[in-house]
Design a protein around this motif. Sequence first.
Motif, PDB file in Angstrom:
ATOM      1  N   GLU A 133       0.829  -1.208   0.000  1.00 57.37           N
ATOM      2  CA  GLU A 133       0.000   0.000   0.000  1.00 57.37           C
ATOM      3  C   GLU A 133       0.864   1.259   0.000  1.00 57.37           C
ATOM      4  O   GLU A 133       0.568   2.229  -0.705  1.00 57.37           O
ATOM      5  N   ILE A 137       2.476   1.673  -3.490  1.00 55.99           N
ATOM      6  CA  ILE A 137       1.495   2.220  -4.433  1.00 55.99           C
ATOM      7  C   ILE A 137       1.307   3.712  -4.201  1.00 55.99           C
ATOM      8  O   ILE A 137       1.314   4.502  -5.153  1.00 55.99           O
ATOM      9  N   GLN A 138       1.173   4.125  -2.953  1.00 56.42           N
ATOM     10  CA  GLN A 138       1.010   5.546  -2.647  1.00 56.42           C
ATOM     11  C   GLN A 138       2.218   6.353  -3.123  1.00 56.42           C
ATOM     12  O   GLN A 138       2.060   7.440  -3.680  1.00 56.42           O
ATOM     13  N   SER A 139       3.404   5.828  -2.907  1.00 56.20           N
ATOM     14  CA  SER A 139       4.619   6.526  -3.341  1.00 56.20           C
ATOM     15  C   SER A 139       4.649   6.680  -4.856  1.00 56.20           C
ATOM     16  O   SER A 139       4.970   7.746  -5.380  1.00 56.20           O
ATOM     17  N   LEU A 140       4.324   5.600  -5.564  1.00 57.99           N
ATOM     18  CA  LEU A 140       4.332   5.652  -7.030  1.00 57.99           C
ATOM     19  C   LEU A 140       3.263   6.600  -7.567  1.00 57.99           C
ATOM     20  O   LEU A 140       3.511   7.350  -8.512  1.00 57.99           O
ATOM     21  N   GLU A 141       2.090   6.570  -6.954  1.00 58.50           N
ATOM     22  CA  GLU A 141       1.018   7.482  -7.393  1.00 58.50           C
ATOM     23  C   GLU A 141       1.405   8.940  -7.146  1.00 58.50           C
ATOM     24  O   GLU A 141       1.076   9.805  -7.956  1.00 58.50           O
ATOM     25  N   ALA A 142       2.111   9.198  -6.053  1.00 62.43           N
ATOM     26  CA  ALA A 142       2.492  10.568  -5.720  1.00 62.43           C
ATOM     27  C   ALA A 142       3.472  11.172  -6.721  1.00 62.43           C
ATOM     28  O   ALA A 142       3.481  12.385  -6.917  1.00 62.43           O
ATOM     29  N   GLN A 180       3.884   9.930 -10.047  1.00 65.58           N
ATOM     30  CA  GLN A 180       3.646   9.455 -11.431  1.00 65.58           C
ATOM     31  C   GLN A 180       3.715  10.563 -12.465  1.00 65.58           C
ATOM     32  O   GLN A 180       4.196  10.333 -13.569  1.00 65.58           O
ATOM     33  N   GLY A 181       3.297  11.767 -12.152  1.00 67.30           N
ATOM     34  CA  GLY A 181       3.364  12.846 -13.134  1.00 67.30           C
ATOM     35  C   GLY A 181       4.741  13.452 -13.302  1.00 67.30           C
ATOM     36  O   GLY A 181       5.005  14.154 -14.271  1.00 67.30           O
TER      37      GLY A 181
END
Length: 74
Positions: free
Chosen positions: A59, A62-67, A69-70
């Motif tokens: 979890e 995933i949060q790190s990657l989503e943060a 991604q841009g």
Amino acid sequence: MYEIISRREPHSDSDPIEIGRLIRDSGLTPVIPERCHPQLAQLMVQCWQITPDSRPKIESIIQSLEAIQGEIKC
């Protein structure tokens, strides 16, 4: 993640048995490329921790990657 960022396998030019021993005994990890996004580099280091409890949970990964991604440029 390392292979995607570096576009190569870690320690591919070394004896796999020796590399396994060095990982086990010395905590050997691949050299993170300089062009690697700093947060990705930090995440890799966290995932390479010897003790499983020291590694991030999925979890958190995933949060790190989503943060970031841009921000990631390949």
